[in-house]
Write a protein that holds these residues in place. Structure first.
Motif, PDB file in Angstrom:
ATOM      1  N   VAL A  76      -8.775   5.126  -5.719  1.00  0.00           N
ATOM      2  CA  VAL A  76      -8.735   3.701  -5.023  1.00  0.00           C
ATOM      3  C   VAL A  76     -10.418   3.387  -4.902  1.00  0.00           C
ATOM      4  O   VAL A  76     -10.801   2.096  -5.073  1.00  0.00           O
ATOM      5  CB  VAL A  76      -7.822   3.862  -3.851  1.00  0.00           C
ATOM      6  CG1 VAL A  76      -8.277   2.527  -2.827  1.00  0.00           C
ATOM      7  CG2 VAL A  76      -6.423   3.766  -3.833  1.00  0.00           C
ATOM      8  N   ARG A  88      -0.153   4.433  -7.381  1.00  0.00           N
ATOM      9  CA  ARG A  88       0.446   3.246  -6.703  1.00  0.00           C
ATOM     10  C   ARG A  88      -0.706   2.299  -6.035  1.00  0.00           C
ATOM     11  O   ARG A  88      -0.781   1.393  -6.031  1.00  0.00           O
ATOM     12  CB  ARG A  88       1.416   3.882  -5.798  1.00  0.00           C
ATOM     13  CG  ARG A  88       2.447   2.849  -5.462  1.00  0.00           C
ATOM     14  CD  ARG A  88       3.283   3.291  -4.532  1.00  0.00           C
ATOM     15  NE  ARG A  88       4.717   3.906  -5.474  1.00  0.00           N
ATOM     16  CZ  ARG A  88       4.899   5.242  -5.448  1.00  0.00           C
ATOM     17  NH1 ARG A  88       4.174   5.739  -4.752  1.00  0.00           N
ATOM     18  NH2 ARG A  88       5.803   5.608  -6.287  1.00  0.00           N
ATOM     19  N   GLU A  89      -1.596   3.335  -5.305  1.00  0.00           N
ATOM     20  CA  GLU A  89      -2.497   2.723  -4.499  1.00  0.00           C
ATOM     21  C   GLU A  89      -3.418   1.984  -5.294  1.00  0.00           C
ATOM     22  O   GLU A  89      -4.163   1.000  -4.913  1.00  0.00           O
ATOM     23  CB  GLU A  89      -3.307   3.807  -3.423  1.00  0.00           C
ATOM     24  CG  GLU A  89      -2.296   4.295  -2.395  1.00  0.00           C
ATOM     25  CD  GLU A  89      -1.536   3.295  -1.607  1.00  0.00           C
ATOM     26  OE1 GLU A  89      -2.120   2.156  -1.278  1.00  0.00           O
ATOM     27  OE2 GLU A  89      -0.087   3.135  -1.701  1.00  0.00           O
ATOM     28  N   LYS A 137      -8.345  -6.824   3.236  1.00  0.00           N
ATOM     29  CA  LYS A 137      -6.896  -5.936   3.220  1.00  0.00           C
ATOM     30  C   LYS A 137      -6.349  -6.391   4.660  1.00  0.00           C
ATOM     31  O   LYS A 137      -5.199  -6.388   4.684  1.00  0.00           O
ATOM     32  CB  LYS A 137      -7.331  -4.700   3.270  1.00  0.00           C
ATOM     33  CG  LYS A 137      -7.482  -4.009   1.671  1.00  0.00           C
ATOM     34  CD  LYS A 137      -7.671  -2.617   1.762  1.00  0.00           C
ATOM     35  CE  LYS A 137      -6.872  -2.096   0.920  1.00  0.00           C
ATOM     36  NZ  LYS A 137      -6.753  -0.398   0.922  1.00  0.00           N
ATOM     37  N   ARG A 194      -2.147  -1.230  -6.434  1.00  0.00           N
ATOM     38  CA  ARG A 194      -2.151  -2.230  -5.324  1.00  0.00           C
ATOM     39  C   ARG A 194      -3.531  -2.894  -4.870  1.00  0.00           C
ATOM     40  O   ARG A 194      -3.521  -3.878  -5.002  1.00  0.00           O
ATOM     41  CB  ARG A 194      -1.645  -1.546  -3.744  1.00  0.00           C
ATOM     42  CG  ARG A 194      -1.116  -2.437  -2.872  1.00  0.00           C
ATOM     43  CD  ARG A 194      -1.041  -1.721  -1.561  1.00  0.00           C
ATOM     44  NE  ARG A 194      -0.601  -0.334  -1.248  1.00  0.00           N
ATOM     45  CZ  ARG A 194       0.741  -0.152  -1.063  1.00  0.00           C
ATOM     46  NH1 ARG A 194       1.607  -1.134  -0.833  1.00  0.00           N
ATOM     47  NH2 ARG A 194       1.399   1.041  -1.252  1.00  0.00           N
ATOM     48  N   ALA A 195      -4.418  -1.995  -5.164  1.00  0.00           N
ATOM     49  CA  ALA A 195      -5.910  -2.539  -4.590  1.00  0.00           C
ATOM     50  C   ALA A 195      -5.940  -3.356  -5.679  1.00  0.00           C
ATOM     51  O   ALA A 195      -7.030  -4.529  -5.798  1.00  0.00           O
ATOM     52  CB  ALA A 195      -6.524  -1.273  -4.615  1.00  0.00           C
ATOM     53  N   ALA A 210       1.174   8.973  -6.374  1.00  0.00           N
ATOM     54  CA  ALA A 210       1.018   8.113  -5.357  1.00  0.00           C
ATOM     55  C   ALA A 210      -0.559   7.551  -5.421  1.00  0.00           C
ATOM     56  O   ALA A 210      -0.553   6.228  -5.017  1.00  0.00           O
ATOM     57  CB  ALA A 210       1.306   9.145  -4.069  1.00  0.00           C
ATOM     58  N   PRO A 211      -1.304   8.300  -5.644  1.00  0.00           N
ATOM     59  CA  PRO A 211      -2.576   7.554  -5.684  1.00  0.00           C
ATOM     60  C   PRO A 211      -2.897   6.505  -6.557  1.00  0.00           C
ATOM     61  O   PRO A 211      -3.442   5.537  -6.422  1.00  0.00           O
ATOM     62  CB  PRO A 211      -3.736   8.711  -6.110  1.00  0.00           C
ATOM     63  CG  PRO A 211      -2.912   9.978  -6.106  1.00  0.00           C
ATOM     64  CD  PRO A 211      -1.382   9.648  -5.945  1.00  0.00           C
TER      65      PRO A 211
END
Ligand SMILES: NC(=O)c1ccc[n+]([C@@H]2O[C@H](COP(=O)([O-])OP(=O)(O)OC[C@H]3O[C@@H](n4cnc5c(N)ncnc54)[C@H](OP(=O)(O)O)[C@@H]3O)[C@@H](O)[C@H]2O)c1
Length: 309
Positions: free
Chosen positions: A281, A70-71, A19, A74-75, A67-68
């Motif tokens: 995540v 979206r993360e 990351k 992303r991950a 929101a979680p």
């Protein structure tokens, strides 16, 4: 971070370190590490750990719930994975994905959705067409990679459309799905009778029926497999609750029970991609960690099964 350091760090820790890397380094380090499997009908390679959306992605329009997720996305993409399984059956999941996927993620995504028209009678074909068009619009993904007939509902009506759409280049692959062992005879019948690219079904360290005939048939007929319910909807975790991950799991690089269960599934050579569902995540990183490094051999797979006895 070079390949040796990445391996030395192992799974989740490596992904966290990645990351901090530049996008180019990040992509090289992670994509080289995730196990990939070949789709037999095309030769295309697919990262072997995907993402399910039933449950965790069925949320409302409020930012707090989204929101979680979206993360999670992303991950997931940062780690080099691509396949996301969804369905019009999963209430808001397709719309949520369409809203959250960035254009960069859309370009990388291998979207597997479904057609599901219970109770449509003679109108199933037209209802299916309208539903698939709606899915693509909700997902904002005009060319879905994989379209599957959900739970074999109205199979014959939809297969005709799917074949036509594949020829026209509107979808890349076609498939069928189910989630119960009692559906295996029907799934095998279809594999013998029809030309399909993918079949999705349940398989886990706790439910190994697919090893007997279904997985070998898929390998024999060159059909790619998507594995659902690898955690039996989370029930496998209750069966090992309070027990530490055994030391022998470290021999094949599993650092959590989730990795033990996913690596068990991935170790079967006829498995193309496993699609655990999560909205967290830490869990998506955990699951992706299972797609890095060693897989259990026959003796170690027997130890996984024995741990659930
Ligand atoms: N007929 C069909 O076509 C069909 C049927 C069933 C499933 N599917 C597909 O397959 C996907 C997966 O199957 P499934 O949803 O039945 O269940 P599953 O993947 O076996 O289990 C999901 C559960 O495991 C938990 N979990 C995920 N990762 C974890 C981790 N690392 N550590 C601890 N808990 C973890 C999740 O909770 P958290 O959210 O808290 O992480 C969730 O409760 C579905 O989402 C769907 O896309 C298709």
């Amino acid at each position: 971070m070079d390949r040796r350091n990445f391996l030395a760090l192992g799974g989740l820790a490596a992904m966290q370190a990645v990351k901090a890397a530049t996008p180019a380094q990040k992509s090289a380090a992670t994509q080289n590490q995730l196990i990939t499997r070949r789709i037999p009908s095309s030769g295309e390679m697919l990262p072997a750990v995907g993402l399910g959306t039933s449950g965790p992605f069925e949320v409302g329009g409020d930012e707090e719930s989204r929101a979680p997720l979206r993360e999670v996305l992303r991950a997931f993409f940062d780690a080099g994975s691509t396949l996301i399984d969804t369905s019009p059956m999963y209430s808001t999941a397709e719309a949520v994905l369409g809203k959250l996927l960035t254009s960069e993620q859309q370009a990388k995504a291998f979207i597997a959705t479904k057609v599901w028209t219970p109770g449509s009678g003679g109108a199933a074909e037209q209802k299916g067409i309208e539903q698939m068009q709606r899915s693509m619009a909700l997902l904002k993904h005009p060319r879905v990679e994989l379209m599957q007939v959900h739970n074999l509902v109205d199979l014959d009506a939809h297969l005709k459309t799917l074949r036509r759409w594949k020829e026209e280049g509107r979808i890349k692959y076609i498939g069928v799905t189910h989630y119960t062992t009692s559906s295996y005879p029907d799934l095998m019948d279809i594999i013998e009778r029809e030309k399909i690219d993918f079949v999705q079904f349940n398989y886990s360290a706790g439910t190994r029926e697919a090893e007997k005939r279904l997985l070998p048939l898929c390998a024999d007929r060159g059909v790619a497999t998507l594995i659902n319910r690898a955690f039996e909807d989370g029930n496998l975790f209750s069966r090992v609750q309070g027990r530490p991950v055994p030391a022998w799991a470290g021999e094949f690089g599993a650092k959590s029970w989730a990795q033990v269960f996913l690596k068990f599934v991935l170790a079967h050579p006829a498995v193309t991609c496993v699609i655990p569902a999560t909205g967290k995540v830490r869990n998506v990183l955990d699951n992706l960690g299972a797609g890095v490094g060693a897989l259990p051999d026959a003796k170690q797979r027997a130890q996984v099964v024995a741990a659930l006895a």
